[in-house]
Motif scaffolding. Structure first.
Motif, PDB file in Angstrom:
ATOM      1  N   THR A  62       4.480  -5.048   5.014  1.00  0.00           N
ATOM      2  CA  THR A  62       4.478  -6.060   3.956  1.00  0.00           C
ATOM      3  C   THR A  62       4.573  -5.369   2.593  1.00  0.00           C
ATOM      4  N   ASP A  63       5.002  -6.113   1.584  1.00  0.00           N
ATOM      5  CA  ASP A  63       5.134  -5.533   0.237  1.00  0.00           C
ATOM      6  C   ASP A  63       3.813  -4.972  -0.264  1.00  0.00           C
ATOM      7  N   GLU A  64       2.732  -5.672   0.054  1.00  0.00           N
ATOM      8  CA  GLU A  64       1.419  -5.213  -0.405  1.00  0.00           C
ATOM      9  C   GLU A  64       1.042  -3.889   0.242  1.00  0.00           C
ATOM     10  N   LYS A  65       1.286  -3.770   1.556  1.00  0.00           N
ATOM     11  CA  LYS A  65       0.966  -2.527   2.265  1.00  0.00           C
ATOM     12  C   LYS A  65       1.838  -1.375   1.779  1.00  0.00           C
ATOM     13  N   LYS A  66       3.129  -1.650   1.574  1.00  0.00           N
ATOM     14  CA  LYS A  66       4.032  -0.594   1.089  1.00  0.00           C
ATOM     15  C   LYS A  66       3.600  -0.101  -0.287  1.00  0.00           C
ATOM     16  N   ARG A  67       3.278  -1.032  -1.165  1.00  0.00           N
ATOM     17  CA  ARG A  67       2.863  -0.650  -2.520  1.00  0.00           C
ATOM     18  C   ARG A  67       1.576   0.168  -2.489  1.00  0.00           C
ATOM     19  N   TYR A  68       0.650  -0.240  -1.646  1.00  0.00           N
ATOM     20  CA  TYR A  68      -0.609   0.504  -1.531  1.00  0.00           C
ATOM     21  C   TYR A  68      -0.368   1.916  -0.999  1.00  0.00           C
ATOM     22  N   PHE A  69       0.473   2.027   0.050  1.00  0.00           N
ATOM     23  CA  PHE A  69       0.741   3.355   0.605  1.00  0.00           C
ATOM     24  C   PHE A  69       1.414   4.251  -0.424  1.00  0.00           C
ATOM     25  N   GLU A  70       2.393   3.729  -1.140  1.00  0.00           N
ATOM     26  CA  GLU A  70       3.081   4.533  -2.150  1.00  0.00           C
ATOM     27  C   GLU A  70       2.113   4.994  -3.243  1.00  0.00           C
ATOM     28  N   ASP A  71       1.242   4.111  -3.691  1.00  0.00           N
ATOM     29  CA  ASP A  71       0.279   4.484  -4.739  1.00  0.00           C
ATOM     30  C   ASP A  71      -0.683   5.562  -4.244  1.00  0.00           C
ATOM     31  N   THR A  72      -1.184   5.399  -3.031  1.00  0.00           N
ATOM     32  CA  THR A  72      -2.137   6.381  -2.507  1.00  0.00           C
ATOM     33  C   THR A  72      -1.457   7.721  -2.233  1.00  0.00           C
ATOM     34  N   PHE A  73      -0.215   7.676  -1.720  1.00  0.00           N
ATOM     35  CA  PHE A  73       0.491   8.933  -1.439  1.00  0.00           C
ATOM     36  C   PHE A  73       0.761   9.698  -2.736  1.00  0.00           C
ATOM     37  N   LYS A  74       1.168   8.971  -3.777  1.00  0.00           N
ATOM     38  CA  LYS A  74       1.387   9.622  -5.072  1.00  0.00           C
ATOM     39  C   LYS A  74       0.100  10.242  -5.594  1.00  0.00           C
ATOM     40  N   HIS A  75      -0.985   9.544  -5.430  1.00  0.00           N
ATOM     41  CA  HIS A  75      -2.256  10.063  -5.931  1.00  0.00           C
ATOM     42  C   HIS A  75      -2.702  11.303  -5.166  1.00  0.00           C
ATOM     43  N   VAL A  76      -2.475  11.298  -3.850  1.00  0.00           N
ATOM     44  CA  VAL A  76      -2.796  12.486  -3.053  1.00  0.00           C
ATOM     45  C   VAL A  76      -1.961  13.674  -3.509  1.00  0.00           C
ATOM     46  N   LEU A  77      -0.677  13.437  -3.758  1.00  0.00           N
ATOM     47  CA  LEU A  77       0.199  14.508  -4.234  1.00  0.00           C
ATOM     48  C   LEU A  77      -0.280  15.056  -5.573  1.00  0.00           C
ATOM     49  N   GLU A  78      -0.560  14.162  -6.514  1.00  0.00           N
ATOM     50  CA  GLU A  78      -0.954  14.590  -7.858  1.00  0.00           C
ATOM     51  C   GLU A  78      -2.299  15.302  -7.868  1.00  0.00           C
ATOM     52  N   SER A  79      -3.196  14.900  -6.968  1.00  0.00           N
ATOM     53  CA  SER A  79      -4.549  15.460  -6.974  1.00  0.00           C
ATOM     54  C   SER A  79      -4.669  16.762  -6.200  1.00  0.00           C
ATOM     55  N   LEU A  80      -4.015  16.847  -5.045  1.00  0.00           N
ATOM     56  CA  LEU A  80      -4.241  17.987  -4.161  1.00  0.00           C
ATOM     57  C   LEU A  80      -3.012  18.853  -3.899  1.00  0.00           C
TER      58      LEU A  80
END
Length: 409
Positions: free
Chosen positions: A254-272
């Motif tokens: 769903t659009d909501e799940k995709k948006r959440y995954f993209e946001d979390t993946f970006k944050h993991v990349l930027e943080s670690l």
């Protein structure tokens, strides 16, 4: 009879006796003239008067005075049954302020700029993972409490005033929650819990279809089914099971799940990930990135399963990381500026190979490139040019007589 005669004589002496002044009798002022007739143990004087409680204790005793002793009860100390004088916080001290957290979006991730750690994905897991009774879970959803972090932010005492919620339900919430998060870090995590990350993406409905999807990736242990539901799944035909698998995959897309995954993946990349890449001149190969993710995984045995799950659902074509980092022919860059500088150095290096047979000692080629850019007052971080030339997809390297030579592929 001697006893009667003795009593008669004493009575006659008492009646015939005349009262004389206290001073003549040798009595002290304040002393009763007939004090000598009182039974022993009842003497008292004006300077030391015993209380009523002491009087009845000395005059009569049944041996239970301590049990029936009078007590003074402070009314202020009486409290309502089931309440607590101290705020109940599930024995979990919040380490992060949620003042900026948007409660309307249940899938929003609590990001913070510049941090090199993560808040645990466990905070964003759905309530279904706690195994509440149907009544308790429905009541919490009615209150718009859908994630674990929602429970950590409320005062449990407030639930006693909610229709349908009693002390037994509150005890159930406290017990299940404490058991689930016991010993797990919630804030400032340096590792990635990939299983918990998958749980944050679980659809709320169609539990059996979700189970089939997870089972496809060998992650079925992340969700539990009732015995009746398990029997129902075993009776499914191959065609019906494939149909439910496709429906279940759509629930994750769903659009909501995709948006959440993209946001979390970006944050993991930027943080670690990105800080680690910058320590390597800002460029690494794809296989190095996957190895880094695996090394940061809290449970390495589940990393490849979760990675395949993300790859299948959210990036069917290409590498999962392709959409999040600048890349070129298997090489990934921390940002676009580093990518642009890499292309400049690579083009300059290729300009020295005028023929397929041309070759240069590696260090000499790097010096040529540095001098040429210096003539245009353009410089790079120390070691960047060497790393860029070494990582060029158009060059190969071989060692002859202890010298590293570079030539065209």
């Amino acid at each position: 009879m001697p006893i009667i005669k003795k009593l008669k004589r004493h009575l006659e002496e008492f009646v015939s006796s005349e009262l004389t002044p206290l001073s003549d009798q040798g009595l002290k002022p304040g002393v009763h003239p007939y004090a000598h007739l009182r039974p022993q143990g009842l003497e008292k004087n004006s300077s030391d008067r015993s209380s009523f409680e002491e009087t009845y204790k000395t005059s009569y005793s049944h041996g239970l005075e301590q049990i029936y002793a009078l007590e003074t009860v402070d009314v202020k100390s009486i409290r309502v049954l089931g309440s607590s004088s101290e705020k109940e916080n599930l024995q979990i001290e919040p380490l992060v302020e949620y003042s900026d957290f948007d409660l309307e979006n249940q899938l929003e991730f609590p990001f913070k700029e510049g941090q090199s750690s993560l808040d645990s994905f466990l905070l964003n897991e759905p309530l279904s993972v706690l195994g509440f009774s149907k009544h308790t879970e429905n009541n919490l959803r009615r209150l718009e409490k859908n994630r674990i972090q929602d429970l950590l932010k409320i005062d449990l005492r407030s639930l006693t005033h909610v229709k349908g919620m009693g002390q037994g339900h509150i005890d159930e919430i406290r017990e299940r929650l404490n058991q689930y998060i016991a010993g797990k870090p919630l804030y400032g995590c340096k590792f990635i819990d990939f299983e918990s990350w998958v749980k944050t993406l679980l659809p709320e409905n169609e539990k059996k279809k979700v189970f089939i999807v997870l089972d496809y990736f060998d992650l079925s242990h992340l969700i539990s089914l009732s015995p009746f539901e398990s029997v129902e799944l075993r009776k499914l035909t191959v065609e019906k099971k494939q149909e439910w698998l496709e429906d279940g995959l759509d629930g994750f897309r769903t659009d909501e799940k995709k948006r959440y995954f993209e946001d979390t993946f970006k944050h993991v990349l930027e943080s670690l990930i990105v800080p680690w890449m910058r320590q390597r001149q800002g460029m690494v190969y794809g296989y190095e990135l996957e190895e880094r993710f695996e090394k940061l995984s809290l449970n390495r045995s589940s990393f490849k399963k979760a990675w395949a799950f993300f790859q299948k659902i959210y990036q069917e074509k290409g590498n999962l990381i392709d959409s999040f980092l600048p890349n070129s022919k298997g090489l990934y860059f921390a940002d676009r500026k580093i990518h642009e500088n890499f292309e400049l150095v690579n083009q300059k290096a290729l300009s020295y190979f005028y023929s397929q047979e041309a070759e240069y000692p590696f260090n000499q080629l790097v010096d040529y490139i540095l001098k040429e850019f210096a003539c245009r007052w353009q410089g790079f971080k120390e070691g960047f040019v060497a790393k860029a030339v070494r990582s060029s997809p158009s060059l190969e390297f071989k060692k002859e007589k202890g010298i590293l030579l570079s030539y065209l592929k």
